[in-house]
Design a protein around this motif. Structure first.
Motif, PDB file in Angstrom:
ATOM      1  N   LEU A 102       0.819  -1.215   0.000  1.00  0.00           N
ATOM      2  CA  LEU A 102       0.000   0.000   0.000  1.00  0.00           C
ATOM      3  C   LEU A 102       0.853   1.267   0.000  1.00  0.00           C
ATOM      4  N   TYR A 103       2.177   1.106   0.069  1.00  0.00           N
ATOM      5  CA  TYR A 103       3.066   2.270   0.147  1.00  0.00           C
ATOM      6  C   TYR A 103       3.029   3.060  -1.158  1.00  0.00           C
ATOM      7  N   ASN A 104       2.847   4.366  -1.038  1.00  0.00           N
ATOM      8  CA  ASN A 104       2.791   5.258  -2.199  1.00  0.00           C
ATOM      9  C   ASN A 104       4.056   6.119  -2.215  1.00  0.00           C
ATOM     10  N   HIS A 105       4.950   5.864  -3.162  1.00  0.00           N
ATOM     11  CA  HIS A 105       6.226   6.587  -3.228  1.00  0.00           C
ATOM     12  C   HIS A 105       6.023   8.068  -3.533  1.00  0.00           C
ATOM     13  N   ASN A 106       4.883   8.415  -4.082  1.00  0.00           N
ATOM     14  CA  ASN A 106       4.654   9.808  -4.468  1.00  0.00           C
ATOM     15  C   ASN A 106       4.120  10.666  -3.325  1.00  0.00           C
ATOM     16  N   GLU A 107       3.762  10.030  -2.222  1.00  0.00           N
ATOM     17  CA  GLU A 107       3.230  10.784  -1.086  1.00  0.00           C
ATOM     18  C   GLU A 107       4.354  11.278  -0.185  1.00  0.00           C
ATOM     19  N   SER A 108       4.160  12.451   0.382  1.00  0.00           N
ATOM     20  CA  SER A 108       5.090  12.954   1.397  1.00  0.00           C
ATOM     21  C   SER A 108       4.734  12.339   2.747  1.00  0.00           C
ATOM     22  N   ASP A 109       5.653  12.465   3.722  1.00  0.00           N
ATOM     23  CA  ASP A 109       5.351  11.973   5.067  1.00  0.00           C
ATOM     24  C   ASP A 109       4.129  12.687   5.636  1.00  0.00           C
ATOM     25  N   PHE A 110       3.983  13.972   5.311  1.00  0.00           N
ATOM     26  CA  PHE A 110       2.817  14.731   5.780  1.00  0.00           C
ATOM     27  C   PHE A 110       1.530  14.150   5.210  1.00  0.00           C
ATOM     28  N   GLN A 111       1.543  13.810   3.906  1.00  0.00           N
ATOM     29  CA  GLN A 111       0.346  13.229   3.293  1.00  0.00           C
ATOM     30  C   GLN A 111       0.012  11.873   3.907  1.00  0.00           C
ATOM     31  N   ARG A 112       1.061  11.072   4.175  1.00  0.00           N
ATOM     32  CA  ARG A 112       0.822   9.758   4.794  1.00  0.00           C
ATOM     33  C   ARG A 112       0.206   9.913   6.180  1.00  0.00           C
ATOM     34  N   SER A 113       0.757  10.852   6.959  1.00  0.00           N
ATOM     35  CA  SER A 113       0.218  11.086   8.307  1.00  0.00           C
ATOM     36  C   SER A 113      -1.224  11.554   8.236  1.00  0.00           C
ATOM     37  N   THR A 114      -1.498  12.476   7.321  1.00  0.00           N
ATOM     38  CA  THR A 114      -2.853  13.004   7.176  1.00  0.00           C
ATOM     39  C   THR A 114      -3.825  11.901   6.766  1.00  0.00           C
TER      40      THR A 114
END
Length: 436
Positions: free
Chosen positions: A41-53
């Motif tokens: 499910l890991y999305n390389h295009n997401e930032s850590d902020f987007q993942r946290s959100t």
């Protein structure tokens, strides 16, 4: 013997018993956080902020399904940890979403009427020598699911999710294999599974299905309970490091610093309820009361089997949801002690957020959760504040108007959390779960 254990014994016999190529010494398996680079499910295009959100948005959705709508036909909308396991003979390795809030092991199966994308091949029952459909007329179908009629000869199941996803298919027996952290394999024969032929999002693509870990008779831990002496535990991380799920002797939580509280009763029998009696911030204790809406009187639970729960322990919810009155008092006390300027909450939950993480962590007061039985769980700074970005920390708690809260996985991080389903207790012990 309690009615639950008596029924479990009957069902175990009815299911022709679960034959186990295992031992009673205990074993452990690895869990992968869904935002880890090792996750499908890991999305390389997401930032850590987007993942946290995204994680915290999932947390809000899951809370709405667990605490606000505890109806058996509506299940939660996911979880945060994945586990590899194999199904069939010869074994086919797949990855499921671990879920302490549901009671069925289900996976996508061929032939697919409608299936979402998963990272591994979809399981085809035809290729398994040990696969066996459960007939609608069987005792298992009637006693386990309460089925009295079916639209086909097979025993059918249907799970509806609060996010409009669903899984539909037939129930079956097959061999389930777990690969332990020591690289050996343990097989469980004649396991009760759901073979999903019609599965629709918005279930996240990548994983095959769900591994139910709840109190219901068809969950993984219920089916193997005799072989693991009714015990399991986990030690969770929020990092790229794998977490651990332990069974049997490996799940025993012992040593200095262990606290134990009784498992309580709540509206939904699937969930693991506890009774939170109060919260201490610094030197200030805030009492937490359970109220009964019918007559607005305080329910006086006891430790002899009828303790009323006001909090669900859940590994799949990130935030800890707590009564708004308690939440407001926690926030005001922390704000007063920190004496720092706040910033806007990115999730608009009204939480305390700060833009100077190092200073916040230096000043964060001790926070202790007081559970029934004098089980005092002292939280670390990382259990109290969660990074939304490299510069922003926000409180890992959120308010709810519900009588029932959730102890989320941020608050459980770096604790060994052990469940003894026979004694109906849960234990906590501080640990470094990256090294556990």
């Amino acid at each position: 013997m309690s009615p639950y254990h008596f029924l479990l014994l009957i069902i175990s016999i009815t299911l022709s018993f679960i034959f186990i190529y295992a031992h009673n010494d205990g074993f452990s398996v690895e869990l992968i956080h869904r935002d880890s680079p090792n996750s499908p499910l890991y999305n390389h295009n997401e930032s850590d902020f987007q993942r946290s959100t995204n994680m915290l948005h999932r947390s809000i959705n899951r809370f709405n399904s667990l605490a606000l709508i505890p109806q058996p036909i509506i299940t939660n909308s996911g979880g945060e940890y994945l586990m590899k396991y194999s199904i069939g003979s010869p074994p086919v390795e797949i990855m499921g979403l671990l879920d302490t809030g549901s009671d069925l092991i289900w996976l996508q199966c061929e032939p697919c009427i409608s299936c979402y994308h998963q990272s591994s091949p979809i399981f085809d029952p035809i290729d398994s020598d040990t696969y066996e459909d459960i007939p609608c007329s069987s005792v298992q179908c009637r006693e386990v699911l309460g089925k009295t009629n079916c639209s086909s000869s097979s025993c059918e199941y249907g799970i509806t999710y609060t996010n409009n996803g669903f899984s539909k298919g037939n129930l079956a027996f097959d061999t389930l294999t777990l690969r332990t952290s020591g690289s050996s394999s343990i097989k469980f024969q004649k396991m009760f599974i759901g073979c999903g032929h019609n599965n629709k999002g918005p279930l996240s693509p990548g994983f095959s299905g769900v591994i139910g870990m709840g109190f219901g008779l068809t969950s993984l831990v219920s089916q193997i309970s005799l072989s693991i002496n009714y015990k399991f535990s986990y030690c969770l991380t929020q990092t790229q490091t794998t977490s651990k799920l332990n069974f049997g002797a490996n799940a025993i939580v012992s040593g200095l610093g262990v606290v134990t509280t009784p498992l309580a009763f709540g509206l939904a029998p699937t969930f693991y309820y506890v009774s939170l009696e109060g919260v201490t911030i610094g030197s200030r204790r805030i009492e937490y009361f359970i109220t009964k809406k019918e007559n607005s009187t305080t329910i006086k639970g006891n430790l002899n089997g009828n303790l009323k729960g006001n909090m669900i322990i859940d590994s799949g919810t990130a935030l800890t949801f707590i009564s708004k009155r308690i939440f407001d008092e926690i926030q005001s006390t922390i704000r007063l002690l920190l004496k720092l300027n706040t910033v806007r909450d990115p999730l608009n939950l009204g939480r305390l957020c700060y833009n100077n993480p190092s200073l916040v962590l230096q000043r964060t007061p001790y926070v202790t959760l007081h559970f029934a039985g004098r089980a005092d769980v002292e939280l670390h700074q990382s259990n109290i504040f969660f990074p939304m970005s490299p510069r922003t920390l926000c409180l890992a708690f959120a308010p709810t108007v519900s009588d029932t809260g959730i102890l989320g996985n941020i608050a459980q991080t770096n604790f060994v959390v052990g469940f003894d389903r026979k004694k109906r207790t849960v234990s906590f012990k501080r640990a470094d779960c990256t090294k556990y």
